[in-house]
Scaffold this motif. Structure first.
Motif, PDB file in Angstrom:
ATOM      1  N   SER A  57       0.837  -1.201   0.000  1.00 52.66           N
ATOM      2  CA  SER A  57       0.000   0.000   0.000  1.00 52.66           C
ATOM      3  C   SER A  57       0.871   1.250   0.000  1.00 52.66           C
ATOM      4  CB  SER A  57      -0.909   0.006   1.239  1.00 52.66           C
ATOM      5  OG  SER A  57      -1.563   1.245   1.383  1.00 52.66           O
ATOM      6  N   ASP A  58       0.780   2.031  -1.085  1.00 49.93           N
ATOM      7  CA  ASP A  58       1.504   3.305  -1.128  1.00 49.93           C
ATOM      8  C   ASP A  58       0.984   4.271  -0.067  1.00 49.93           C
ATOM      9  OD1 ASP A  58       3.110   2.486  -3.210  1.00 49.93           O
ATOM     10  OD2 ASP A  58       1.879   3.408  -4.782  1.00 49.93           O
ATOM     11  N   VAL A  59      -0.308   4.185   0.245  1.00 52.50           N
ATOM     12  CA  VAL A  59      -0.888   5.046   1.274  1.00 52.50           C
ATOM     13  C   VAL A  59      -0.200   4.803   2.615  1.00 52.50           C
ATOM     14  CG1 VAL A  59      -2.988   5.553   2.583  1.00 52.50           C
ATOM     15  CG2 VAL A  59      -3.122   5.194   0.112  1.00 52.50           C
ATOM     16  N   MET A  60      -0.035   3.526   2.963  1.00 52.16           N
ATOM     17  CA  MET A  60       0.608   3.194   4.229  1.00 52.16           C
ATOM     18  C   MET A  60       2.103   3.507   4.207  1.00 52.16           C
ATOM     19  SD  MET A  60      -1.315  -0.379   5.260  1.00 52.16           S
ATOM     20  CE  MET A  60      -0.432  -0.503   6.832  1.00 52.16           C
ATOM     21  N   VAL A  61       2.735   3.289   3.068  1.00 50.67           N
ATOM     22  CA  VAL A  61       4.170   3.575   2.968  1.00 50.67           C
ATOM     23  C   VAL A  61       4.433   5.060   3.182  1.00 50.67           C
ATOM     24  CG1 VAL A  61       6.155   3.622   1.408  1.00 50.67           C
ATOM     25  CG2 VAL A  61       4.687   1.591   1.507  1.00 50.67           C
ATOM     26  N   ALA A  62       3.559   5.913   2.643  1.00 49.82           N
ATOM     27  CA  ALA A  62       3.728   7.362   2.819  1.00 49.82           C
ATOM     28  C   ALA A  62       3.635   7.747   4.298  1.00 49.82           C
ATOM     29  CB  ALA A  62       2.674   8.105   2.005  1.00 49.82           C
ATOM     30  N   LYS A  63       2.685   7.132   5.018  1.00 47.59           N
ATOM     31  CA  LYS A  63       2.550   7.425   6.447  1.00 47.59           C
ATOM     32  C   LYS A  63       3.750   6.898   7.235  1.00 47.59           C
ATOM     33  CE  LYS A  63      -2.525   7.476   6.515  1.00 47.59           C
ATOM     34  NZ  LYS A  63      -3.753   6.828   7.062  1.00 47.59           N
ATOM     35  N   ALA A  64       4.235   5.724   6.836  1.00 49.14           N
ATOM     36  CA  ALA A  64       5.400   5.160   7.511  1.00 49.14           C
ATOM     37  C   ALA A  64       6.634   6.017   7.248  1.00 49.14           C
ATOM     38  CB  ALA A  64       5.630   3.729   7.034  1.00 49.14           C
ATOM     39  N   ARG A  65       6.755   6.547   6.028  1.00 49.80           N
ATOM     40  CA  ARG A  65       7.890   7.426   5.703  1.00 49.80           C
ATOM     41  C   ARG A  65       7.854   8.691   6.549  1.00 49.80           C
ATOM     42  NH1 ARG A  65      12.966   7.926   3.984  1.00 49.80           N
ATOM     43  NH2 ARG A  65      12.623   6.667   2.109  1.00 49.80           N
ATOM     44  N   GLN A  66       6.666   9.253   6.726  1.00 51.88           N
ATOM     45  CA  GLN A  66       6.526  10.451   7.551  1.00 51.88           C
ATOM     46  C   GLN A  66       6.957  10.152   8.989  1.00 51.88           C
ATOM     47  OE1 GLN A  66       2.537  12.005   7.652  1.00 51.88           O
ATOM     48  NE2 GLN A  66       3.072  13.775   8.881  1.00 51.88           N
ATOM     49  N   LYS A  67       6.538   9.009   9.508  1.00 55.35           N
ATOM     50  CA  LYS A  67       6.919   8.636  10.871  1.00 55.35           C
ATOM     51  C   LYS A  67       8.414   8.381  10.959  1.00 55.35           C
ATOM     52  CE  LYS A  67       4.755   8.267  13.906  1.00 55.35           C
ATOM     53  NZ  LYS A  67       4.507   9.183  15.048  1.00 55.35           N
ATOM     54  N   TRP A  68       8.978   7.759   9.937  1.00 56.77           N
ATOM     55  CA  TRP A  68      10.422   7.499   9.894  1.00 56.77           C
ATOM     56  C   TRP A  68      11.206   8.804   9.970  1.00 56.77           C
ATOM     57  CZ3 TRP A  68      14.154   3.666   9.582  1.00 56.77           C
ATOM     58  CH2 TRP A  68      15.384   4.011   9.019  1.00 56.77           C
ATOM     59  N   ASP A  69      10.799   9.790   9.178  1.00 59.80           N
ATOM     60  CA  ASP A  69      11.486  11.081   9.191  1.00 59.80           C
ATOM     61  C   ASP A  69      11.378  11.757  10.556  1.00 59.80           C
ATOM     62  OD1 ASP A  69      12.217  10.741   6.560  1.00 59.80           O
ATOM     63  OD2 ASP A  69      10.527  11.901   5.756  1.00 59.80           O
ATOM     64  N   GLU A  70      10.191  11.656  11.181  1.00 58.62           N
ATOM     65  CA  GLU A  70      10.010  12.247  12.505  1.00 58.62           C
ATOM     66  C   GLU A  70      10.944  11.596  13.532  1.00 58.62           C
ATOM     67  OE1 GLU A  70       5.939  11.779  13.520  1.00 58.62           O
ATOM     68  OE2 GLU A  70       5.188  13.183  11.994  1.00 58.62           O
ATOM     69  N   LEU A  71      10.999  10.281  13.512  1.00 60.64           N
ATOM     70  CA  LEU A  71      11.848   9.562  14.454  1.00 60.64           C
ATOM     71  C   LEU A  71      13.323   9.844  14.201  1.00 60.64           C
ATOM     72  CD1 LEU A  71      10.025   6.093  14.382  1.00 60.64           C
ATOM     73  CD2 LEU A  71       9.986   7.757  16.255  1.00 60.64           C
ATOM     74  N   LYS A  72      13.689   9.917  12.936  1.00 55.90           N
ATOM     75  CA  LYS A  72      15.086  10.167  12.589  1.00 55.90           C
ATOM     76  C   LYS A  72      15.510  11.568  13.016  1.00 55.90           C
ATOM     77  CE  LYS A  72      18.338   9.839   8.721  1.00 55.90           C
ATOM     78  NZ  LYS A  72      18.478   9.542   7.265  1.00 55.90           N
ATOM     79  N   ASN A  73      14.669  12.555  12.749  1.00 51.83           N
ATOM     80  CA  ASN A  73      14.992  13.934  13.126  1.00 51.83           C
ATOM     81  C   ASN A  73      15.057  14.112  14.633  1.00 51.83           C
ATOM     82  OD1 ASN A  73      15.087  14.685  10.427  1.00 51.83           O
ATOM     83  ND2 ASN A  73      12.934  15.332  10.361  1.00 51.83           N
ATOM     84  N   ALA A  74      14.283  13.293  15.362  1.00 53.38           N
ATOM     85  CA  ALA A  74      14.278  13.380  16.827  1.00 53.38           C
ATOM     86  C   ALA A  74      15.349  12.498  17.453  1.00 53.38           C
ATOM     87  CB  ALA A  74      12.901  12.983  17.360  1.00 53.38           C
ATOM     88  N   GLY A  75      16.134  11.813  16.633  1.00 60.41           N
ATOM     89  CA  GLY A  75      17.197  10.957  17.152  1.00 60.41           C
ATOM     90  C   GLY A  75      16.672   9.726  17.874  1.00 60.41           C
ATOM     91  N   LYS A  76      15.483   9.244  17.460  1.00 59.06           N
ATOM     92  CA  LYS A  76      14.861   8.115  18.159  1.00 59.06           C
ATOM     93  C   LYS A  76      14.978   6.794  17.408  1.00 59.06           C
ATOM     94  CE  LYS A  76      11.486  10.948  20.657  1.00 59.06           C
ATOM     95  NZ  LYS A  76      10.047  11.182  20.938  1.00 59.06           N
ATOM     96  N   LEU A  77      15.747   6.782  16.335  1.00 56.16           N
ATOM     97  CA  LEU A  77      15.969   5.533  15.615  1.00 56.16           C
ATOM     98  C   LEU A  77      17.254   4.884  16.102  1.00 56.16           C
ATOM     99  CD1 LEU A  77      15.072   6.507  11.939  1.00 56.16           C
ATOM    100  CD2 LEU A  77      13.746   5.055  13.478  1.00 56.16           C
ATOM    101  N   SER A  78      17.247   3.580  16.231  1.00 60.12           N
ATOM    102  CA  SER A  78      18.440   2.856  16.677  1.00 60.12           C
ATOM    103  C   SER A  78      19.479   2.824  15.558  1.00 60.12           C
ATOM    104  CB  SER A  78      18.072   1.425  17.080  1.00 60.12           C
ATOM    105  OG  SER A  78      17.669   0.673  15.940  1.00 60.12           O
ATOM    106  N   ASP A  79      20.710   2.517  15.951  1.00 58.77           N
ATOM    107  CA  ASP A  79      21.770   2.389  14.953  1.00 58.77           C
ATOM    108  C   ASP A  79      21.437   1.289  13.955  1.00 58.77           C
ATOM    109  OD1 ASP A  79      23.170   4.393  16.214  1.00 58.77           O
ATOM    110  OD2 ASP A  79      24.451   3.030  17.361  1.00 58.77           O
TER     111      ASP A  79
END
Length: 328
Positions: free
Chosen positions: A227-249
């Motif tokens: 689902s491209d719809v879901m992928v777009a939402k997941a990408r937005q969340k990924w960017d938020e987590l990455k910018n906040a430094g909340k993604l693991s190595d």
């Protein structure tokens, strides 16, 4: 040839191929208790069955007779509502002794053949599971076609893919209990007359150990959601987590799209769709097996049939699509 005549021809051929042997229901084989002492050695990797000329010949003969298709799947389709008796990609046909060891009944195989329930579930469970999944994905959406859901894994195809060979006595050396169970199952059957791939939950029933020396658990219930719809939402969340430094190595290293398997990062999916995570947990508890949803773009997993081992989970006409409107 007209479309109607072609369809009648397909149905006629299917009638000859789709009948399976009569198998009486059997009791399930109880796995070893968790505390059973087993050697720390694990199931080793045998030489690929694809390198065995006997299996290659068996595959060619099975394809020539129409017992399996070019992808190694049995003939039939979800559209027709039935498929043939289960065989692996070299043409090995599941026998009564196999069902007895795996703890499967003829009724369960018939549900599988008629696309009513994947192995390890009942039609009611599968209907409830599918309906609840679509409520999570698309409870009030106007375009359900934006969500393509397909079953993968041995519960959907009976056998694992060609990258998972059927074990041998050598593979189980050092695991005396698993080896004994294997010998009880296969008896004096020569390797050339055994399966080439692992049937559903075979390692679990053997009580074999994984690569970490732990007992192999029940087979996963794999759901592939595209689902491209879901992928777009997941990408937005990924960017938020990455910018906040909340993604693991590890997440950063693997990236948003997994380099090997091409699914969307599981952390991003879990954070973007917490209800999907809850759904999986509920059904894991009900079925007693891991339930593993994976997210891909609407185009589905890429075609990797010409890469590496040739194992690919790209869209095929013989895939098992999950819908809430299918009759079960």
């Amino acid at each position: 040839m007209s479309r109607q005549r072609l369809r009648l021809g397909v149905l006629a051929a299917a009638a000859l191929v789709l009948s399976g042997p009569s198998v009486a229901p059997t009791a399930a084989v109880t796995p070893w208790p968790a505390g059973t002492s087993v050697s720390a050695q694990t199931v080793r990797t045998s030489p690929s069955a694809d390198e065995d000329p006997g299996f290659a010949k068996r595959r060619q003969e099975a394809q020539a007779k129409g017992l399996i298709d070019a992808d190694g799947r049995v003939p039939g389709s979800q559209r027709l509502g039935i498929r043939a008796w289960p065989r692996d990609d070299t043409g090995y046909r599941i026998q009564a002794r196999d069902l007895a060891f795996l703890g499967l009944t003829r009724q369960q195989v018939d549900w599988w053949r008629h696309y009513q329930a994947p192995l390890g579930t009942t039609p009611k469970q599968f209907k409830d599971m599918s309906s609840s999944l679509f409520r999570v994905l698309c409870s009030a959406c106007e375009r359900p076609q934006d969500y393509d859901v397909r079953l993968q894994g041995s519960w959907a195809f009976f056998f694992s893919g060609r990258h998972k060979n059927f074990p041998t006595e050598r593979d189980l050396a050092g695991q005396p209990l698993a080896l004994e169970r294997f010998r009880q199952w296969m008896g004096s059957t020569p390797p050339s007359e055994r399966p080439a791939r692992r049937p559903f939950e075979s390692l679990y029933k053997l009580g074999a150990l994984d690569e970490n020396g732990k007992p192999v658990g029940p087979s996963d219930g794999d759901f592939h959601i595209s689902s491209d719809v879901m992928v777009a939402k997941a990408r937005q969340k990924w960017d938020e987590l990455k910018n906040a430094g909340k993604l693991s190595d590890e997440d950063i290293r693997k990236g948003f799209i997994h380099q090997k398997y091409s699914f969307i990062n599981r952390t991003a999916v879990r954070e973007a769709f917490p209800e999907l995570e809850k759904w999986a947990t509920v059904w894991e508890e009900r079925l007693g097996r891991p339930v593993a949803p994976s997210l891909f773009p609407s185009s589905g997993p890429p075609n990797k049939s010409q890469v590496g081992t040739g194992v690919s989970i790209h869209f095929r006409n013989s895939d098992w699509l999950v819908t809430v409107s299918s009759k079960r």
